[in-house]
Design an enzyme around this catalytic site. Structure first.
Site, PDB file in Angstrom:
ATOM      1  N   GLY A 116     -13.690  -3.794  -2.505  1.00 54.90           N
ATOM      2  CA  GLY A 116     -14.037  -3.127  -3.761  1.00 54.90           C
ATOM      3  C   GLY A 116     -15.250  -2.237  -3.566  1.00 54.90           C
TER       4      GLY A 116
ATOM      5  N   TYR B  61      -8.305 -13.207 -16.547  1.00 54.46           N
ATOM      6  CA  TYR B  61      -9.540 -12.871 -15.820  1.00 54.46           C
ATOM      7  C   TYR B  61     -10.471 -14.090 -15.751  1.00 54.46           C
ATOM      8  CZ  TYR B  61     -13.763 -10.121 -14.722  1.00 54.46           C
ATOM      9  OH  TYR B  61     -14.893  -9.600 -14.143  1.00 54.46           O
TER      10      TYR B  61
ATOM     11  N   THR C 255     -19.619  -0.023 -15.361  1.00 56.58           N
ATOM     12  CA  THR C 255     -18.958   0.511 -14.150  1.00 56.58           C
ATOM     13  C   THR C 255     -17.614   1.081 -14.611  1.00 56.58           C
ATOM     14  OG1 THR C 255     -17.652  -1.456 -13.666  1.00 56.58           O
ATOM     15  CG2 THR C 255     -19.889  -1.433 -12.755  1.00 56.58           C
TER      16      THR C 255
ATOM     17  N   GLY D 149     -15.487   0.765  -2.963  1.00 61.22           N
ATOM     18  CA  GLY D 149     -15.355   2.152  -3.388  1.00 61.22           C
ATOM     19  C   GLY D 149     -15.863   2.428  -4.787  1.00 61.22           C
TER      20      GLY D 149
ATOM     21  N   VAL E  35     -17.351  -5.253   2.757  1.00 61.35           N
ATOM     22  CA  VAL E  35     -17.426  -5.309   1.288  1.00 61.35           C
ATOM     23  C   VAL E  35     -16.107  -4.825   0.709  1.00 61.35           C
ATOM     24  CG1 VAL E  35     -18.673  -4.558  -0.779  1.00 61.35           C
ATOM     25  CG2 VAL E  35     -19.914  -4.841   1.372  1.00 61.35           C
TER      26      VAL E  35
ATOM     27  N   SER F  19     -17.767 -14.021 -12.325  1.00 60.33           N
ATOM     28  CA  SER F  19     -18.196 -13.417 -13.591  1.00 60.33           C
ATOM     29  C   SER F  19     -18.674 -14.527 -14.510  1.00 60.33           C
ATOM     30  CB  SER F  19     -17.041 -12.670 -14.256  1.00 60.33           C
ATOM     31  OG  SER F  19     -17.387 -12.343 -15.599  1.00 60.33           O
TER      32      SER F  19
ATOM     33  N   ALA G 189      -9.692 -17.222 -15.975  1.00 59.73           N
ATOM     34  CA  ALA G 189      -9.108 -18.248 -15.083  1.00 59.73           C
ATOM     35  C   ALA G 189      -9.352 -17.872 -13.624  1.00 59.73           C
ATOM     36  CB  ALA G 189      -7.611 -18.374 -15.360  1.00 59.73           C
TER      37      ALA G 189
HETATM   38  P1  NAP Z   1     -14.795  -1.414 -10.379  1.00 60.06           P
HETATM   39  O1  NAP Z   1     -15.822  -0.368 -10.557  1.00 60.06           O
HETATM   40  O2  NAP Z   1     -13.463  -1.267 -11.020  1.00 60.06           O
HETATM   41  O3  NAP Z   1     -14.611  -1.682  -8.805  1.00 60.06           O
HETATM   42  C1  NAP Z   1     -13.605  -2.527  -8.312  1.00 60.06           C
HETATM   43  C2  NAP Z   1     -13.028  -1.877  -7.077  1.00 60.06           C
HETATM   44  O4  NAP Z   1     -12.040  -2.774  -6.522  1.00 60.06           O
HETATM   45  C3  NAP Z   1     -12.304  -0.550  -7.370  1.00 60.06           C
HETATM   46  O5  NAP Z   1     -12.638   0.433  -6.411  1.00 60.06           O
HETATM   47  C4  NAP Z   1     -10.840  -0.943  -7.246  1.00 60.06           C
HETATM   48  O6  NAP Z   1      -9.991   0.129  -6.886  1.00 60.06           O
HETATM   49  C5  NAP Z   1     -10.911  -1.981  -6.140  1.00 60.06           C
HETATM   50  N1  NAP Z   1      -9.704  -2.787  -6.086  1.00 60.06           N
HETATM   51  C6  NAP Z   1      -8.880  -3.136  -7.113  1.00 60.06           C
HETATM   52  N2  NAP Z   1      -7.845  -3.848  -6.653  1.00 60.06           N
HETATM   53  C7  NAP Z   1      -8.005  -3.952  -5.315  1.00 60.06           C
HETATM   54  C8  NAP Z   1      -7.244  -4.557  -4.291  1.00 60.06           C
HETATM   55  N3  NAP Z   1      -6.086  -5.194  -4.561  1.00 60.06           N
HETATM   56  N4  NAP Z   1      -7.688  -4.483  -3.011  1.00 60.06           N
HETATM   57  C9  NAP Z   1      -8.841  -3.816  -2.724  1.00 60.06           C
HETATM   58  N5  NAP Z   1      -9.598  -3.204  -3.657  1.00 60.06           N
HETATM   59  C10 NAP Z   1      -9.189  -3.276  -4.947  1.00 60.06           C
HETATM   60  O7  NAP Z   1     -15.341  -2.841 -10.904  1.00 60.06           O
HETATM   61  P2  NAP Z   1     -16.824  -3.466 -10.912  1.00 60.06           P
HETATM   62  O8  NAP Z   1     -17.283  -3.480 -12.289  1.00 60.06           O
HETATM   63  O9  NAP Z   1     -17.652  -2.878  -9.849  1.00 60.06           O
HETATM   64  O10 NAP Z   1     -16.472  -4.964 -10.526  1.00 60.06           O
HETATM   65  C11 NAP Z   1     -16.733  -5.496  -9.242  1.00 60.06           C
HETATM   66  C12 NAP Z   1     -16.594  -7.020  -9.321  1.00 60.06           C
HETATM   67  O11 NAP Z   1     -17.554  -7.524 -10.251  1.00 60.06           O
HETATM   68  C13 NAP Z   1     -15.226  -7.454  -9.823  1.00 60.06           C
HETATM   69  O12 NAP Z   1     -14.815  -8.604  -9.116  1.00 60.06           O
HETATM   70  C14 NAP Z   1     -15.491  -7.800 -11.286  1.00 60.06           C
HETATM   71  O13 NAP Z   1     -14.583  -8.741 -11.774  1.00 60.06           O
HETATM   72  C15 NAP Z   1     -16.905  -8.327 -11.206  1.00 60.06           C
HETATM   73  N6  NAP Z   1     -17.653  -8.258 -12.449  1.00 60.06           N
HETATM   74  C16 NAP Z   1     -17.846  -7.071 -13.092  1.00 60.06           C
HETATM   75  C17 NAP Z   1     -18.553  -7.068 -14.284  1.00 60.06           C
HETATM   76  C18 NAP Z   1     -18.788  -5.790 -15.054  1.00 60.06           C
HETATM   77  O14 NAP Z   1     -19.218  -5.874 -16.218  1.00 60.06           O
HETATM   78  N7  NAP Z   1     -18.559  -4.610 -14.485  1.00 60.06           N
HETATM   79  C19 NAP Z   1     -19.057  -8.269 -14.823  1.00 60.06           C
HETATM   80  C20 NAP Z   1     -18.844  -9.444 -14.135  1.00 60.06           C
HETATM   81  C21 NAP Z   1     -18.148  -9.451 -12.947  1.00 60.06           C
HETATM   82  P3  NAP Z   1      -9.241   0.928  -8.101  1.00 60.06           P
HETATM   83  O15 NAP Z   1     -10.327   1.506  -8.942  1.00 60.06           O
HETATM   84  O16 NAP Z   1      -8.422   1.950  -7.382  1.00 60.06           O
HETATM   85  O17 NAP Z   1      -8.435  -0.107  -8.824  1.00 60.06           O
END
Ligand code: NAP
Length: 213
Positions: free
Chosen positions: A16, A163, A198, A18, A14, A150, A165
């Site tokens: 991301g 984003y 998040t 963290g 998995v 998304s 795109a």
């Molecule tokens: P999040 O809490 O910011 O988690 C994303 C994780 O990815 C963070 O730990 C981040 O580390 C890590 N990351 C960033 N750049 C990376 C890289 N180059 N290589 C490896 N890891 C990297 O975000 P989330 O909300 O859980 O989002 C997870 C996914 O769901 C994303 O693809 C997001 O676009 C999608 N999504 C989220 C939402 C929402 O509303 N939250 C809605 C639709 C889709 P750092 O924190 O150190 O950058």
């Protein structure tokens, strides 16, 4: 009620893992019996997730690993580490690593366009390709690749041209991967979450939050 152990003896990777959605996915996969490779650019947060995983099934073993999914050398090094640690390739790969660099189109820099595409689209490409190659070369077909897109990729969003795109591209990429990898028994799907609180949403302005809550 306890989760069914559908993923016993399965290694899941998995990205991301963290934070946020990726962390929740790691936790659910571990509850269903998978061994989980928690991958994140930030090793401290990956280790924090590691500490929260279920480990009740005999043989279940989790690991936290750091990788930048936007860099092919980093993804190759990640796969080597996984190969040396586990006897079988990951059968489940979830690309949840993602970033935002929001800005209205008229002000959006080329750098912030490229950075978002590199992590959100090139990252899942590199992971999908690496995991599919490791499954195929193991000689034992079968697997599931899940790319977190998304709803914004479908409908667009103010301030998120880069984003949107990347997420629309991820759907086209994953549909093509599904067609090509079906003959190896590898299913490929995207999941399109809507707004989910998040750490990623910490940067969303209050006036926007007021509209979605
Ligand atoms: P999040 O809490 O910011 O988690 C994303 C994780 O990815 C963070 O730990 C981040 O580390 C890590 N990351 C960033 N750049 C990376 C890289 N180059 N290589 C490896 N890891 C990297 O975000 P989330 O909300 O859980 O989002 C997870 C996914 O769901 C994303 O693809 C997001 O676009 C999608 N999504 C989220 C939402 C929402 O509303 N939250 C809605 C639709 C889709 P750092 O924190 O150190 O950058």
């Amino acid at each position: 009620m306890a989760a069914p152990l559908r993923l016993k003896s399965t290694l899941a990777l998995v990205t991301g893992g963290g934070s946020g959605i990726g962390r929740a996915i790691c936790q659910r996969l571990s509850q269903e019996g998978a061994s989980v490779a928690v991958v994140d650019v930030n090793i401290d947060s990956a280790n924090e997730t590691l500490g929260s995983l279920s480990c009740d099934v005999p043989g279940q073993e989790h690991v936290a690993l750091t990788a930048d999914v936007s860099r092919s050398e980093s993804v190759s090094a990640l796969m080597e580490q996984i190969q040396s640690r586990f006897s079988a390739p990951p059968r489940v790969a979830v690309s949840s690593a993602g970033i935002t660099r929001d800005e209205f189109l008229l002000r959006l820099s080329e750098e912030n366009f490229n950075t978002v595409l590199d992590v959100n689209l090139k990252g899942p490409f590199l992971i999908t390709q690496a995991v599919a190659r490791s499954i195929v070369s193991s000689g034992q077909n079968g697997g599931s690749i899940i790319n977190i897109s998304s709803i914004v990729g479908k409908v667009g969003n103010l301030g998120q041209a880069n984003y949107a795109a990347s997420k629309a591209g991820l759907e086209g990429f994953t549909k093509t991967a599904a067609k090509e990898l079906a003959k190896f028994g590898i299913r490929c799907n995207t999941v399109l979450p809507g707004f989910t609180v998040t750490p990623m949403t910490d940067t969303v302005p209050q006036k926007v939050l007021d509209k979605v809550s």
